[in-house]
Scaffold this active site. Structure first.
Site, mmCIF file in Angstrom:
data_model
loop_
_atom_site.group_PDB
_atom_site.id
_atom_site.type_symbol
_atom_site.label_atom_id
_atom_site.label_comp_id
_atom_site.label_asym_id
_atom_site.label_seq_id
_atom_site.Cartn_x
_atom_site.Cartn_y
_atom_site.Cartn_z
ATOM 1 N N ASP A 131 -10.388 -23.235 14.041
ATOM 2 C CA ASP A 131 -11.394 -24.243 14.379
ATOM 3 C C ASP A 131 -10.951 -25.682 14.128
ATOM 4 O O ASP A 131 -10.886 -26.492 15.045
ATOM 5 C CB ASP A 131 -12.697 -23.945 13.630
ATOM 6 C CG ASP A 131 -13.850 -24.831 14.077
ATOM 7 O OD1 ASP A 131 -13.894 -25.166 15.268
ATOM 8 O OD2 ASP A 131 -14.701 -25.175 13.242
ATOM 9 N N ASP A 136 -8.822 -23.366 19.974
ATOM 10 C CA ASP A 136 -8.996 -21.915 19.814
ATOM 11 C C ASP A 136 -9.288 -21.243 21.149
ATOM 12 O O ASP A 136 -8.763 -20.168 21.455
ATOM 13 C CB ASP A 136 -10.159 -21.615 18.849
ATOM 14 C CG ASP A 136 -9.944 -22.179 17.466
ATOM 15 O OD1 ASP A 136 -8.790 -22.292 17.044
ATOM 16 O OD2 ASP A 136 -10.943 -22.513 16.799
ATOM 17 N N ARG A 137 -10.152 -21.878 21.939
ATOM 18 C CA ARG A 137 -10.590 -21.265 23.194
ATOM 19 C C ARG A 137 -9.462 -21.206 24.220
ATOM 20 O O ARG A 137 -9.330 -20.220 24.938
ATOM 21 C CB ARG A 137 -11.806 -22.021 23.749
ATOM 22 C CG ARG A 137 -13.051 -21.883 22.889
ATOM 23 C CD ARG A 137 -14.302 -22.304 23.641
ATOM 24 N NE ARG A 137 -14.319 -23.719 23.938
ATOM 25 C CZ ARG A 137 -14.911 -24.640 23.176
ATOM 26 N NH1 ARG A 137 -15.504 -24.288 22.058
ATOM 27 N NH2 ARG A 137 -14.914 -25.913 23.528
ATOM 28 N N LEU A 151 -12.989 -17.243 16.579
ATOM 29 C CA LEU A 151 -11.614 -17.251 17.065
ATOM 30 C C LEU A 151 -10.674 -17.929 16.065
ATOM 31 O O LEU A 151 -11.046 -18.869 15.378
ATOM 32 C CB LEU A 151 -11.525 -18.004 18.398
ATOM 33 C CG LEU A 151 -12.389 -17.485 19.552
ATOM 34 C CD1 LEU A 151 -12.359 -18.471 20.714
ATOM 35 C CD2 LEU A 151 -11.922 -16.102 20.008
ATOM 36 N N CYS A 174 -17.754 -15.092 35.520
ATOM 37 C CA CYS A 174 -19.041 -15.782 35.602
ATOM 38 C C CYS A 174 -19.588 -15.790 37.030
ATOM 39 O O CYS A 174 -20.813 -15.823 37.230
ATOM 40 C CB CYS A 174 -18.907 -17.220 35.098
ATOM 41 S SG CYS A 174 -18.744 -17.364 33.306
ATOM 42 N N CYS A 180 -26.523 -20.453 32.012
ATOM 43 C CA CYS A 180 -26.267 -21.240 30.806
ATOM 44 C C CYS A 180 -26.485 -22.726 31.070
ATOM 45 O O CYS A 180 -27.055 -23.439 30.230
ATOM 46 C CB CYS A 180 -24.851 -20.993 30.280
ATOM 47 S SG CYS A 180 -23.531 -21.415 31.439
ATOM 48 N N LYS A 188 -24.893 -37.777 11.414
ATOM 49 C CA LYS A 188 -25.521 -38.265 10.184
ATOM 50 C C LYS A 188 -26.501 -39.410 10.408
ATOM 51 O O LYS A 188 -27.188 -39.824 9.473
ATOM 52 C CB LYS A 188 -24.438 -38.708 9.193
ATOM 53 C CG LYS A 188 -23.623 -37.532 8.635
ATOM 54 C CD LYS A 188 -22.730 -37.966 7.487
ATOM 55 C CE LYS A 188 -22.071 -36.747 6.844
ATOM 56 N NZ LYS A 188 -21.253 -37.116 5.668
#
EC number: 1.17.99.6
Length: 376
Positions: free
Chosen positions: A134, A140-141, A169, A188, A194, A222
């Site tokens: 991450d 990662d993807r 992942l 897809c 989505c 924040k």
């Protein structure tokens, strides 16, 4: 070294240590990804949490000397709580996204990757390895897609045939020339559920997201949440699952393979009002082990205030009034002022009018005016 045999042994070992899927790819530069990232940067669609150096995100050779392959791993996480609690009047609850249920997944994946590293080094002592999860430089993807873990869905998540997109992942760059696996064809099709389900329109088009509009990103900021997104956040305290729950591939997917990923409902779907008074120590004790706590308590408290406004929880007015009068954080004070106006009622109005006379912070004054505008 028999690389083919080592790959087979590694696949078998991965199953023994609780890795649900493993794939292999080359250590070639991710050229197409680089072009996409440059475009995202030009459009200001990035979240700012990513590695800033695009070359490092797409070039494994900048991260490990003479890399030969990348190993991608996936662990399936639950989509449903085994023990469920309901939100009800006077006891309203917020929700952490599924990826933040149970123990922080960074620790879980690092544990699995460390075991893989140790196994490889017993076989190839001079192997060069670099693992990441991450927050590492690589995407990662992108690695998972090329390694055949799943395809990159229109919701910008990796979708696996077995587990849907409910997977964590991680990856490991290696100096070993493992034979690459074949990518999975995009499945897809013409589905856009989505994109239609995204509350804020963050999914600009299939495979492209404006992170600045994504609720998952917004809950981790924040500052004050921009006005246009507050009603969209609902009772989300951290993250958002809308684009995942809308995905037809995810229908019926719910895997409970790893005890450390199981949700404690009092943490994953906590009562909102008690969160407003938590000290840093209390927050860390209760929520410190989940990934959703990484930004500290104040963003979660701000989101809890928005959730109470979403529910129009009259019982929370005394706590919100106390925040408006005594809290040091202008973000929490301002959000409380807006929430009091959203909830409404005479006591909330009185609190806002009193604060208007005494407040010296311009940002909070603006939020007080927003709260008062609900009475006009």
């Amino acid at each position: 070294m028999d690389v083919k045999k080592l790959k087979e042994e590694l696949i078998d070992f991965s199953k023994e240590i609780g890795i649900d899927k493993i794939g292999f790819t080359t250590a070639d530069t991710f050229i197409e990804l680089k072009n996409r990232l440059i475009k995202q940067q030009e459009l200001n669609y990035q979240s700012g949490f990513e590695e800033a150096n695009i070359d490092k995100r797409v070039t494994p050779s900048l991260l490990l000397e003479k890399p030969q392959s990348i190993i991608s791993i996936a662990l399936a996480y639950p989509a449903k709580m085994r023990v469920r609690v309901k939100s009800k009047t006077g006891e309203r609850r917020g929700i952490f996204s599924r990826a933040s249920w149970g123990m922080d997944y960074h620790h879980i994946l690092r544990d699995r990757l460390k075991k893989l590293e140790e196994f490889i080094l017993t076989k190839v002592p001079n192997a060069r390895l670099k693992s990441m999860v991450d927050t590492g430089e690589l995407s990662d993807r992108a690695v998972a897609e090329r390694a055949g873990i799943g395809w990159s869905g229109k919701n910008c998540a990796i979708i696996t045939p077995e587990f849907g997109s409910y997977v964590y992942l991680g990856e490991m760059i290696t100096s070993i020339p493992f034979e690459p696996d074949s990518p999975i064809e995009d499945q897809c099709g013409t589905c856009t559920k989505c994109i239609e389900a995204c509350p804020t329109g963050a999914l600009v088009q299939g495979g492209q997201i404006n992170a600045q509009r994504c609720i998952s990103f917004l809950t981790q900021t924040k500052n004050l949440i921009p006005d246009e997104f507050r009603d969209k956040i609902g009772n989300r305290l951290y993250g958002c699952d809308s684009c995942q729950t809308a995905c037809p591939v995810n229908k019926g997917k719910d895997f409970h393979f790893h005890d450390e990923m199981e949700a404690d409902p009092e943490i994953s779907k906590p009562l909102l009002t008690p969160m407003l008074k938590m000290s840093n120590r209390e927050f860390k004790t209760k929520f410190g082990h989940v990934s959703g706590a990484w930004r500290g308590k104040k963003p979660i408290q701000r989101n809890a205030i928005i959730a109470l406004a979403h529910f129009k929880d009259i019982s929370a007015i005394p706590e919100l009034t106390d925040i408006l009068q005594n809290e040091a954080s202008s973000v929490l004070k301002g959000t409380a002022a807006w929430a009091l106006g959203k909830i409404g009622g005479e006591s909330a109005l009185a609190a806002l009018e009193k604060a208007k006379k005494n407040e010296t912070d311009n940002e909070v004054q603006q939020e007080i005016e927003k709260g008062l505008s609900f009475y006009k």
